[in-house]
Design a protein around this motif. Structure first.
Motif, PDB file in Angstrom:
ATOM      1  N   UNK A 370      38.571  60.312  27.190  1.00 37.86           N
ATOM      2  CA  UNK A 370      37.568  59.251  27.093  1.00 37.86           C
ATOM      3  C   UNK A 370      37.654  58.208  28.177  1.00 37.86           C
ATOM      4  N   UNK A 371      37.955  58.619  29.385  1.00 43.66           N
ATOM      5  CA  UNK A 371      38.124  57.663  30.474  1.00 43.66           C
ATOM      6  C   UNK A 371      36.805  57.393  31.187  1.00 43.66           C
ATOM      7  N   UNK A 372      36.708  56.193  31.733  1.00 38.37           N
ATOM      8  CA  UNK A 372      35.597  55.892  32.627  1.00 38.37           C
ATOM      9  C   UNK A 372      36.078  54.920  33.692  1.00 38.37           C
ATOM     10  N   UNK A 373      35.320  54.803  34.755  1.00 37.39           N
ATOM     11  CA  UNK A 373      35.748  54.063  35.949  1.00 37.39           C
ATOM     12  C   UNK A 373      34.774  52.932  36.233  1.00 37.39           C
ATOM     13  N   UNK A 374      35.336  51.756  36.443  1.00 36.10           N
ATOM     14  CA  UNK A 374      34.565  50.589  36.865  1.00 36.10           C
ATOM     15  C   UNK A 374      35.211  49.993  38.111  1.00 36.10           C
ATOM     16  N   UNK A 375      34.615  48.911  38.581  1.00 33.30           N
ATOM     17  CA  UNK A 375      35.188  48.166  39.698  1.00 33.30           C
ATOM     18  C   UNK A 375      35.280  46.702  39.275  1.00 33.30           C
ATOM     19  N   UNK A 376      35.919  45.900  40.076  1.00 35.68           N
ATOM     20  CA  UNK A 376      36.212  44.523  39.681  1.00 35.68           C
ATOM     21  C   UNK A 376      34.950  43.736  39.341  1.00 35.68           C
ATOM     22  N   UNK A 377      35.035  43.025  38.199  1.00 36.20           N
ATOM     23  CA  UNK A 377      33.954  42.134  37.796  1.00 36.20           C
ATOM     24  C   UNK A 377      34.454  40.701  37.647  1.00 36.20           C
ATOM     25  N   UNK A 378      35.767  40.553  37.737  1.00 31.97           N
ATOM     26  CA  UNK A 378      36.373  39.235  37.620  1.00 31.97           C
ATOM     27  C   UNK A 378      37.159  39.085  36.338  1.00 31.97           C
ATOM     28  N   UNK A 379      38.349  38.524  36.425  1.00 29.10           N
ATOM     29  CA  UNK A 379      39.147  38.238  35.246  1.00 29.10           C
ATOM     30  C   UNK A 379      40.046  39.368  34.781  1.00 29.10           C
ATOM     31  N   UNK A 380      40.070  40.507  35.466  1.00 27.99           N
ATOM     32  CA  UNK A 380      40.900  41.635  35.043  1.00 27.99           C
ATOM     33  C   UNK A 380      42.383  41.303  35.212  1.00 27.99           C
ATOM     34  N   UNK A 381      43.168  41.788  34.259  1.00 23.24           N
ATOM     35  CA  UNK A 381      44.614  41.605  34.295  1.00 23.24           C
ATOM     36  C   UNK A 381      45.304  42.944  34.041  1.00 23.24           C
ATOM     37  N   UNK A 391      49.401  39.998  34.817  1.00 22.57           N
ATOM     38  CA  UNK A 391      49.007  39.104  35.905  1.00 22.57           C
ATOM     39  C   UNK A 391      47.601  39.461  36.355  1.00 22.57           C
ATOM     40  N   UNK A 392      46.872  38.508  36.904  1.00 20.44           N
ATOM     41  CA  UNK A 392      45.530  38.812  37.432  1.00 20.44           C
ATOM     42  C   UNK A 392      45.620  39.846  38.554  1.00 20.44           C
ATOM     43  N   UNK A 393      44.608  40.670  38.640  1.00 19.43           N
ATOM     44  CA  UNK A 393      44.611  41.665  39.714  1.00 19.43           C
ATOM     45  C   UNK A 393      44.675  41.008  41.086  1.00 19.43           C
ATOM     46  N   UNK A 394      44.020  39.857  41.239  1.00 22.82           N
ATOM     47  CA  UNK A 394      44.052  39.162  42.519  1.00 22.82           C
ATOM     48  C   UNK A 394      45.480  38.904  42.962  1.00 22.82           C
ATOM     49  N   UNK A 395      46.319  38.445  42.049  1.00 23.90           N
ATOM     50  CA  UNK A 395      47.711  38.153  42.379  1.00 23.90           C
ATOM     51  C   UNK A 395      48.489  39.434  42.674  1.00 23.90           C
ATOM     52  N   UNK A 413      40.446  52.266  36.017  1.00 26.20           N
ATOM     53  CA  UNK A 413      40.301  53.304  34.997  1.00 26.20           C
ATOM     54  C   UNK A 413      40.440  52.668  33.618  1.00 26.20           C
ATOM     55  N   UNK A 414      39.434  52.863  32.795  1.00 23.38           N
ATOM     56  CA  UNK A 414      39.419  52.284  31.448  1.00 23.38           C
ATOM     57  C   UNK A 414      39.499  53.397  30.404  1.00 23.38           C
ATOM     58  N   UNK A 415      40.227  53.099  29.347  1.00 28.05           N
ATOM     59  CA  UNK A 415      40.217  53.921  28.142  1.00 28.05           C
ATOM     60  C   UNK A 415      39.499  53.088  27.091  1.00 28.05           C
ATOM     61  N   UNK A 416      38.264  53.423  26.819  1.00 31.16           N
ATOM     62  CA  UNK A 416      37.448  52.541  25.989  1.00 31.16           C
ATOM     63  C   UNK A 416      37.174  51.264  26.751  1.00 31.16           C
ATOM     64  N   UNK A 417      37.502  50.121  26.142  1.00 28.20           N
ATOM     65  CA  UNK A 417      37.299  48.842  26.809  1.00 28.20           C
ATOM     66  C   UNK A 417      38.592  48.267  27.388  1.00 28.20           C
ATOM     67  N   UNK A 418      39.656  49.031  27.378  1.00 22.93           N
ATOM     68  CA  UNK A 418      40.942  48.545  27.854  1.00 22.93           C
ATOM     69  C   UNK A 418      41.271  49.129  29.220  1.00 22.93           C
ATOM     70  N   UNK A 419      41.750  48.266  30.108  1.00 26.45           N
ATOM     71  CA  UNK A 419      42.154  48.701  31.435  1.00 26.45           C
ATOM     72  C   UNK A 419      43.420  49.542  31.319  1.00 26.45           C
ATOM     73  N   UNK A 420      43.349  50.790  31.793  1.00 25.01           N
ATOM     74  CA  UNK A 420      44.489  51.704  31.683  1.00 25.01           C
ATOM     75  C   UNK A 420      45.227  51.867  33.005  1.00 25.01           C
ATOM     76  N   UNK A 421      44.503  51.814  34.119  1.00 20.82           N
ATOM     77  CA  UNK A 421      45.142  52.017  35.423  1.00 20.82           C
ATOM     78  C   UNK A 421      44.316  51.351  36.503  1.00 20.82           C
ATOM     79  N   UNK A 422      45.007  50.954  37.548  1.00 16.67           N
ATOM     80  CA  UNK A 422      44.372  50.333  38.704  1.00 16.67           C
ATOM     81  C   UNK A 422      44.546  51.293  39.882  1.00 16.67           C
TER      82      UNK A 422
END
Length: 459
Positions: A370-381, A391-395, A413-422
């Motif tokens: 159930x994976x899907x791929x997005x790109x930065x929208x702001x606020x990801x940790x 930590x924030x991805x920016x840091x 890479x997201x599993x549902x609404x949770x960030x699983x991998x960068x």
């Protein structure tokens, strides 16, 4: 009058080239020059070893009749004939657009070990050198067209460069060849035609051996250009060059220890070595003005149609153009791609995300469906395995030294609404494969291949 044997005798000096090629293709326009080349080769190359490639540019009302003529000639010569119709952009220079479109077909057609033959001759070479002189080219451009160079998976060869136009015409008249005359070749609207029909005849009246004089000068420019390349390679080896995730980079401190002429020489060489579209002297001058003295926390860029120069943490980067242009990057934040079974996934910027099986490592296989791929929208940790807190991805990007221009392009890479991998940088805590548990490693690949087309500035 030149002997009609001149053409055949001249071509025999390339016999080893033809013999070692898996196939020989003549770029056959139907004009005098390419007809002579094809006719001469057809008399002693095996039919299965030789073919003719005709490019129909669809720019002349006679284009289809020219194609039919070429097909008939090849049938009579028992030479395999293939043709390709292309659409040429009418914005900008029509000559340039036609040339680039033509070379794209050449690259698509050539296979490993094959030769593509172009019928340029000594007069073409002299006109090319004079044309480039008018465009303020340096030694590399004034060296003219090379006899041979790599092209796509094969190799381009110009076996007639040592012969003058008169020799080809004598051959054609002797064998009563029939060829097409492209009306655009006499239009003085084009700079090359103006040089051919107005300038060269006047100069030849004063210097009858004009073609030989210009080609001798071109040979000397080629020697000078080769020496410049030798110096560039030596300088580059001292600049700690390295391949990057995207593009290539050199050490800025060491680069700045060279004088400006040698810096420019290295930059020009690096662009050619990486098969990018040539950058002008004006681009290199802008690099001198805008990048070398930029503040350490700045993110300056000097771009041209073939790529861009950028600076980050005391390294100068050479980047290829973005696949699909900058428009491919414009709406990454809104992208949401399904990634079923972690198969190879083409990304909007031309890159790819794919996975390989890894026992007890990488992303846990239980999330694979159930994976899907997005790109930065702001606020990801993210909380990588080696950190006590998220930590924030920016840091994280800053700490990892990921170049700023890549940070918006990292697939998340997201599993549902949770960030699983960068990308292939980090697995978020809780999504990693446990010991002895099936997992898969992520691989984020950014395409750094520019267009393989490197047309010379003629035909």
């Amino acid at each position: 009058m030149a002997s009609t044997a001149d053409v055949q005798e001249h071509l025999t000096s390339f016999k080893s080239w033809f013999a070692s090629a898996s196939r020989v293709t003549v770029a056959y326009s139907g004009g005098l020059d390419s007809h002579v080349l094809l006719h001469a080769l057809a008399s002693w190359l095996e039919p299965g070893h030789l073919q003719a490639l005709h490019i129909n540019h669809q720019l002349s009302p006679q284009a289809d009749s020219w194609q039919a003529h070429c097909a008939e000639i090849c049938a009579n010569l028992q030479v395999a004939f293939i043709s390709r119709k292309i659409t040429v952009s009418t914005s900008g220079s029509l000559e340039t657009a036609a040339r680039e479109a033509r070379y794209r077909v050449f690259v698509e057609t050539l296979r490993k070990g094959e030769l593509l033959l172009l019928a340029h001759h000594a007069n073409d070479q002299a006109e090319t050198v004079l044309f480039r002189l008018m465009r303020r080219h340096g030694a590399r451009g004034l060296a003219g067209m090379p006899v041979s160079r790599p092209l796509g998976a094969g190799r381009l060869l110009r076996p007639l460069l040592g012969l003058k136009r008169e020799a080809l015409r004598d051959y054609a008249l002797h064998y009563r060849l029939q060829w097409v005359e492209d009306e655009s070749n006499v239009s003085l609207q084009h700079d090359r035609n103006y040089l051919r029909h107005r300038v060269m005849p006047v100069l030849t009246q004063r210097w009858p051996d004009l073609v030989e004089r210009i080609n001798t000068a071109a040979d000397r420019c080629r020697t000078a250009a080769d020496l410049s390349d030798t110096l560039a390679r030596a300088d580059l080896s001292e600049l700690l060059p390295r391949d990057e995730r995207l593009g290539w980079s050199v050490d800025m401190t060491r680069l700045l220890a060279l004088n400006s002429e040698r810096r420019g020489n290295v930059l020009h060489y690096l662009v050619r070595d990486k098969a990018l579209k040539t950058c002008s002297a004006a681009v290199v001058a802008e690099v001198e003005r805008s990048l070398y003295g930029a503040a350490c926390d700045a993110n300056p860029q000097v771009a041209w149609s073939g790529g861009s120069w950028r600076r980050y943490r005391q390294r100068l980067y050479l980047l290829p153009p973005v696949k699909g242009g900058e428009g491919a990057m414009a709406n990454l934040a809104s992208v949401d791609l399904a990634w079923p079974e972690a198969q190879s996934l083409l990304l909007p910027d031309g890159g790819r995300l794919y996975a390989s099986k890894a026992q007890g490592a990488g992303l846990a296989a239980r999330f694979e469906g159930g994976l899907h791929v997005r790109f930065r929208r702001g606020g990801e940790r993210c909380r990588p395995a080696n950190r006590s807190a998220s930590a924030p991805l920016k840091k994280l990007f800053q700490e990892a030294g990921l170049e700023p221009w890549l940070r918006e392009r990292v697939p998340l890479v997201y599993a549902g609404d949770e960030l699983a991998a960068v990308g292939d940088l980090w697995i978020n805590r809780g999504f990693e494969a446990r010991e002895s548990e099936p997992g898969f490693r992520l691989h984020w690949h950014l395409s750094q291949s520019a267009s393989p087309v490197k047309p010379d500035m003629v035909a």
